[in-house]
Design a protein around this motif. Structure first.
Motif, PDB file in Angstrom:
ATOM      1  N   GLU A 147      -3.246  -1.826  -7.619  1.00  0.00           N
ATOM      2  CA  GLU A 147      -3.390  -0.558  -7.380  1.00  0.00           C
ATOM      3  C   GLU A 147      -4.918   0.223  -7.354  1.00  0.00           C
ATOM      4  OE1 GLU A 147      -1.237   1.239 -10.329  1.00  0.00           O
ATOM      5  OE2 GLU A 147       0.992   0.350  -9.525  1.00  0.00           O
ATOM      6  N   ARG A 170      -0.417   6.947   6.752  1.00  0.00           N
ATOM      7  CA  ARG A 170      -1.680   6.396   7.043  1.00  0.00           C
ATOM      8  C   ARG A 170      -1.421   5.073   7.460  1.00  0.00           C
ATOM      9  NH1 ARG A 170      -4.862   7.844   1.251  1.00  0.00           N
ATOM     10  NH2 ARG A 170      -5.838   9.679   1.921  1.00  0.00           N
ATOM     11  N   ASN A 230       0.989   7.969   2.147  1.00  0.00           N
ATOM     12  CA  ASN A 230       0.806   6.404   2.394  1.00  0.00           C
ATOM     13  C   ASN A 230       1.304   6.054   3.828  1.00  0.00           C
ATOM     14  OD1 ASN A 230      -0.508   6.551  -0.325  1.00  0.00           O
ATOM     15  ND2 ASN A 230       1.362   5.658  -1.355  1.00  0.00           N
ATOM     16  N   PRO A 241       0.643  -1.330  -0.035  1.00  0.00           N
ATOM     17  CA  PRO A 241       0.181  -0.087  -0.068  1.00  0.00           C
ATOM     18  C   PRO A 241       0.881   1.263  -0.006  1.00  0.00           C
ATOM     19  CG  PRO A 241      -1.071  -1.448   1.626  1.00  0.00           C
ATOM     20  CD  PRO A 241       0.437  -2.132   1.069  1.00  0.00           C
ATOM     21  N   CYS A 242       2.054   1.274   0.542  1.00  0.00           N
ATOM     22  CA  CYS A 242       3.010   2.549   0.354  1.00  0.00           C
ATOM     23  C   CYS A 242       3.247   3.005  -0.863  1.00  0.00           C
ATOM     24  CB  CYS A 242       4.171   2.151   1.416  1.00  0.00           C
ATOM     25  SG  CYS A 242       4.141   2.650   3.204  1.00  0.00           S
ATOM     26  N   SER A 243       2.919   2.239  -1.827  1.00  0.00           N
ATOM     27  CA  SER A 243       3.348   2.543  -3.349  1.00  0.00           C
ATOM     28  C   SER A 243       2.129   3.370  -4.290  1.00  0.00           C
ATOM     29  CB  SER A 243       3.923   1.111  -4.068  1.00  0.00           C
ATOM     30  OG  SER A 243       2.764   0.472  -4.355  1.00  0.00           O
ATOM     31  N   LYS A 244       1.059   3.114  -3.586  1.00  0.00           N
ATOM     32  CA  LYS A 244      -0.173   3.628  -4.269  1.00  0.00           C
ATOM     33  C   LYS A 244      -0.028   5.371  -4.723  1.00  0.00           C
ATOM     34  CE  LYS A 244      -3.761   0.938  -2.424  1.00  0.00           C
ATOM     35  NZ  LYS A 244      -5.288   0.760  -1.685  1.00  0.00           N
ATOM     36  N   HIS A 245      -0.220   5.299  -5.896  1.00  0.00           N
ATOM     37  CA  HIS A 245      -0.249   6.934  -6.663  1.00  0.00           C
ATOM     38  C   HIS A 245       0.998   7.365  -6.576  1.00  0.00           C
ATOM     39  CE1 HIS A 245      -4.337   6.405  -5.738  1.00  0.00           C
ATOM     40  NE2 HIS A 245      -4.452   6.472  -4.602  1.00  0.00           N
TER      41      HIS A 245
END
Length: 615
Positions: A221, A131, A128, A15-19
């Motif tokens: 993603e 969060r 990210n 999840p840390c790679s989103k966007h």
């Protein structure tokens, strides 16, 4: 594939790679170190300084806090999509935490200082990571009760017969606004709008692991990824699926489950910890009982039973709600109902369960003490609440002889205990069924007088579990088991909501039939003159003593409950089982009045899933 490319692909699955832009993703991934942990490998030791953050891509870590004497004071598990070290590294002092790999795990390690530098440079990465830390703190503070949806889920089918379950689930998730991605080995996989699917095995050629990881990272993603394979893919592919997925459903029927035992044993020999992420999914026919299947159950954390069709005679909706329980599980929801003790007044539980069922609130797990254990177990066996009401009125009606006696209902209850008449009465409905074969998970609470503590049963003979939990001292002798002498669970924990929380429920409804207690005993009231006081019988005294005690100890087990239902059954004697129909009606009315509040609370957990409740 080079290690640099592999790091980028693995980072894209977190999840840390989103966007992140391609450039940012490449820069951050290049600052990371790929760490592969075997089972039992130590990631961090107590009292060492934490200088790195670990992003968990696959696997599971056990994190424990250790005091100065080396005792574990807190323990929790973290898995794919989570992190370890973010908070501890920020404190810049030795941490009392120990972190050990429970499964074969794939981690991405980044120096904390370097990570902070990159969060300042890339806004999306900072958001990210913030969060992720907030979620970690939130789960710790709320005792992991907030819903967490698994991002990688697998269905492995012993035969194509069970494919209907996964296909229906994918369609349901689309209805709930999701866009699930599906890797399948079926050439004729049904095309449904909103479902992205790829045939990764069994086509003109099988995908390589690198291709699968690359596509999985891209799909994650924008949604979740499901693996939908036949068990015939073989041990190597199955092991890869088990290593990477957070939740695995092993799908069988009552005819073919034995074929899975040896295969699963071979898989588990690679990593015993994988058992915790496996659920046996039974597809059963209407009226069919799940087999005992001890060898198979030993290889999985728990099971779920699913039936499509219409109930047979005297059968309720419990088994036919199995598919909705599957949806709950995939959405990270587990609803528990804790049923308290209270002798005949506990028959109100049948009305409570009926009202929940009629209003579309599907229960995922029950825990019961004493009367709550009896009503809950019979309901969990799939029997219709109205049928159970009629049965109790008939089965617990004193014979003509006892009806002729003064206080005959009390003497009849003593007779039922002393002569062991509850066992054959319950066998009519449960036969030799075990708790693990019930339509939904059931936990009964009893007390061991030798160990001096409560005992929670979720396996073993269902009738025995009930008898242990309803075993009132004085009226009956303790039931001896190896090293245990068991009596009524209400002695310590009358409303076991805490049991449900410990089993993973994140929404708990507690039902107390002893919260309200009338100031009357043996027809004596607080203002009754001494000369008019009546003498109480021994049975009256025992039952009243337990009622008083239950009222006092209710707060112990009920404390974690999100909502408490308290039917007012003070006008009923504790031995009036023949008024089960009236008691159940009060339970139903009280619960129906609470439905709007229950719906509101559930909507706060998952607005899309529970927008449909009560429709």
């Amino acid at each position: 594939m080079s290690e640099t490319d592999e790091r980028q692909l693995l980072f894209k699955m977190h999840p840390c790679s989103k966007h992140l832009s391609k450039e940012a993703l490449r820069e951050i991934a290049s600052a990371m170190e790929l760490v592969r942990c075997s089972i039992g490998q130590v990631v961090h030791r107590p009292d060492e300084l934490v200088t790195s953050v670990y992003l968990i891509v696959h696997g599971r870590l056990r994190v424990a806090a250790v005091d100065g004497q080396g005792n574990t004071v807190m323990q929790r598990y973290i898995g794919a999509g989570d992190q370890f070290g973010g908070v501890a590294a920020a404190l810049t002092e030795p941490s009392p935490l120990t972190c050990v790999a429970e499964d074969p795990s794939t981690l991405l390690r980044i120096d904390y200082a370097k990570g902070m530098e990159l969060t300042r440079k890339h806004d999306a990465f900072r958001l990210n990571f913030t969060r992720l830390l907030a979620d970690s703190v939130r789960r710790t503070v709320f005792n992991d009760r907030l819903p967490t949806q698994p991002q990688l889920v697998a269905f492995l089918h012993e035969s194509d017969e069970t494919r209907i379950v996964s296909q229906r689930l994918f369609k349901r998730l689309v209805e709930l606004g999701e866009m699930p991605g599906v890797f399948t080995d079926q050439a004729d996989f049904e095309t449904v709008e909103g479902i992205r699917q790829r045939q990764t095995l069994g086509g003109e050629r099988d995908w390589t692991l690198e291709e699968a990881i690359h596509e999985a990272a891209r799909w994650l993603e924008s949604g979740r990824l499901f693996i939908d394979y036949s068990r015939q893919v073989g041990p190597e592919h199955a092991a890869i699926v088990l290593e990477r997925c957070q939740l695995v459903f092993w799908c069988v029927t009552s005819e073919n489950w034995e074929c899975s035992v040896q295969f699963l044993q071979e898989i588990e020999s690679r990593s015993p910890g994988w058992r915790d992420k496996i659920r046996i999914l039974w597809l059963l026919k209407p009226g069919e009982q799940a087999p005992q299947a001890t060898e198979l159950r030993e290889l999985a954390h728990r099971d779920i039973k699913i039936v499509f069709g219409a109930p047979v005679s005297n059968q309720g909706k419990v088994l036919f709600n199995g598919f909705e329980r599957l949806v709950h599980l995939v959405r990270g929801i587990k609803i528990g109902v804790a049923l308290g003790g209270g002798a005949a007044r506990g028959m109100a539980h049948l009305g409570v369960l009926k009202a929940l069922e009629q209003n579309g609130i599907v229960v995922d797990m029950i825990a019961g003490t004493s009367a709550g254990a009896m009503t809950g177990t019979l309901y969990a066996a799939g029997l219709d609440p109205d049928y159970l009401v009629e049965s109790f009125v008939s089965d617990l009606r004193p014979s003509w002889f006892f009806r002729c006696l003064p206080r005959g209902d009390q003497w009849y209850l003593l007779y039922k205990y002393r002569m062991g008449r509850f066992d054959p009465m319950l066998r009519k409905y449960l036969s030799d069924i075990r708790l693990e074969q019930l339509s939904l998970p059931m936990h009964t609470v009893t007390v061991d007088l030798i160990g001096g503590q409560s005992v929670v049963r979720d396996t073993g003979d269902a009738v025995h579990a009930i008898l242990e939990s309803i075993n009132l001292p004085v009226l009956s002798k303790p039931i001896n088991r190896p090293g245990q002498a068991l009596v009524d669970g209400g002695l310590i924990n009358n409303i076991p909501a805490d049991v449900l929380v410990s089993k993973g429920c994140n929404f708990v409804i507690a039902v107390s039939v002893t919260a309200k207690m009338e100031n009357v005993f043996a027809r004596n009231r607080p203002d009754t003159p001494y000369e008019r006081m009546r003498s109480a019988s021994t049975i009256q005294t025992v039952l009243r003593s337990f009622l008083v005690q239950s009222t006092s100890v209710n707060a112990i087990g009920v404390q974690p409950a999100d909502l408490v239902i308290e039917p007012d059954v003070t006008g009923f004697e504790l031995t009036e089982f023949t008024r089960t129909d009236e008691l159940a009606a009060i339970g139903e009315q009280t619960t129906t009045a609470a439905i709007p509040e229950i719906q509101k609370l559930l909507n706060g957990l998952d607005a899309k899933l529970f927008a449909r409740v009560g429709d």
